[in-house]
Design a protein around this motif. Structure first.
Motif, PDB file in Angstrom:
ATOM      1  N   UNK A  75      46.930  44.786  35.435  1.00 31.51           N
ATOM      2  CA  UNK A  75      46.552  44.311  36.759  1.00 31.51           C
ATOM      3  C   UNK A  75      45.210  44.882  37.206  1.00 31.51           C
ATOM      4  N   UNK A  76      44.936  46.139  36.882  1.00 30.48           N
ATOM      5  CA  UNK A  76      43.635  46.734  37.211  1.00 30.48           C
ATOM      6  C   UNK A  76      42.527  46.019  36.444  1.00 30.48           C
ATOM      7  N   UNK A  77      42.756  45.732  35.174  1.00 29.49           N
ATOM      8  CA  UNK A  77      41.765  45.002  34.377  1.00 29.49           C
ATOM      9  C   UNK A  77      41.522  43.608  34.918  1.00 29.49           C
ATOM     10  N   UNK A  78      42.576  42.925  35.322  1.00 33.06           N
ATOM     11  CA  UNK A  78      42.437  41.594  35.907  1.00 33.06           C
ATOM     12  C   UNK A  78      41.667  41.659  37.217  1.00 33.06           C
ATOM     13  N   UNK A  79      41.948  42.670  38.023  1.00 34.26           N
ATOM     14  CA  UNK A  79      41.250  42.834  39.297  1.00 34.26           C
ATOM     15  C   UNK A  79      39.753  43.035  39.090  1.00 34.26           C
ATOM     16  N   UNK A  80      39.410  43.856  38.108  1.00 37.45           N
ATOM     17  CA  UNK A  80      37.994  44.113  37.833  1.00 37.45           C
ATOM     18  C   UNK A  80      37.335  42.871  37.245  1.00 37.45           C
ATOM     19  N   UNK A  81      38.005  42.200  36.329  1.00 38.80           N
ATOM     20  CA  UNK A  81      37.438  41.013  35.682  1.00 38.80           C
ATOM     21  C   UNK A  81      37.166  39.901  36.683  1.00 38.80           C
ATOM     22  N   UNK A  82      38.063  39.711  37.635  1.00 36.05           N
ATOM     23  CA  UNK A  82      37.889  38.652  38.621  1.00 36.05           C
ATOM     24  C   UNK A  82      37.111  39.116  39.848  1.00 36.05           C
ATOM     25  N   UNK A  83      36.695  40.380  39.860  1.00 35.94           N
ATOM     26  CA  UNK A  83      35.920  40.966  40.957  1.00 35.94           C
ATOM     27  C   UNK A  83      36.630  40.788  42.292  1.00 35.94           C
ATOM     28  N   UNK A  84      37.925  41.000  42.294  1.00 37.99           N
ATOM     29  CA  UNK A  84      38.723  40.821  43.497  1.00 37.99           C
ATOM     30  C   UNK A  84      39.108  42.175  44.084  1.00 37.99           C
ATOM     31  N   UNK A  85      38.554  42.474  45.236  1.00 40.95           N
ATOM     32  CA  UNK A  85      38.867  43.722  45.910  1.00 40.95           C
ATOM     33  C   UNK A  85      40.326  43.713  46.361  1.00 40.95           C
TER      34      UNK A  85
END
Length: 95
Positions: A75-85
């Motif tokens: 989930x952290x990787x997905x958050x960073x990849x999609x640039x979603x704060x």
């Protein structure tokens, strides 16, 4: 929301995010593989799991809950990849 850093921001999106996601997925697979026949969707473990006892080898010797840890890493990787704060804040809340 926070602006971007020209080179470092792109590196985070392209390298760190997918890397975290893949590491998390790998940890989940290792945890599932190590559980083997002890894996059960029910709160009460199967008879085999009771006889086997607590698993302390493999990935479980390093991480006590590898499936949960791998999920949070994904989930952290997905958050960073999609640039979603917002996704990153929800991931931190899950931690």
């Amino acid at each position: 929301l926070f602006g971007g850093i020209p080179f470092i921001g792109d590196t985070l999106l392209v390298v760190l995010g997918p890397s975290l996601f893949l590491v998390g997925a790998g940890v989940i697979v290792l945890g599932l593989n190590e559980l083997g026949s002890s894996l059960s969707p029910w709160p009460v473990p199967a008879e085999k799991a009771i006889d086997q006892g607590l698993i302390t080898s493999g990935i479980f010797s390093k991480i006590r809950h590898p499936i949960y840890s791998g999920l949070i890493c994904c989930l952290a990787g997905l958050s960073i990849t999609t640039a979603s704060v917002y996704r990153l804040l929800f991931t931190i809340a899950l931690y």
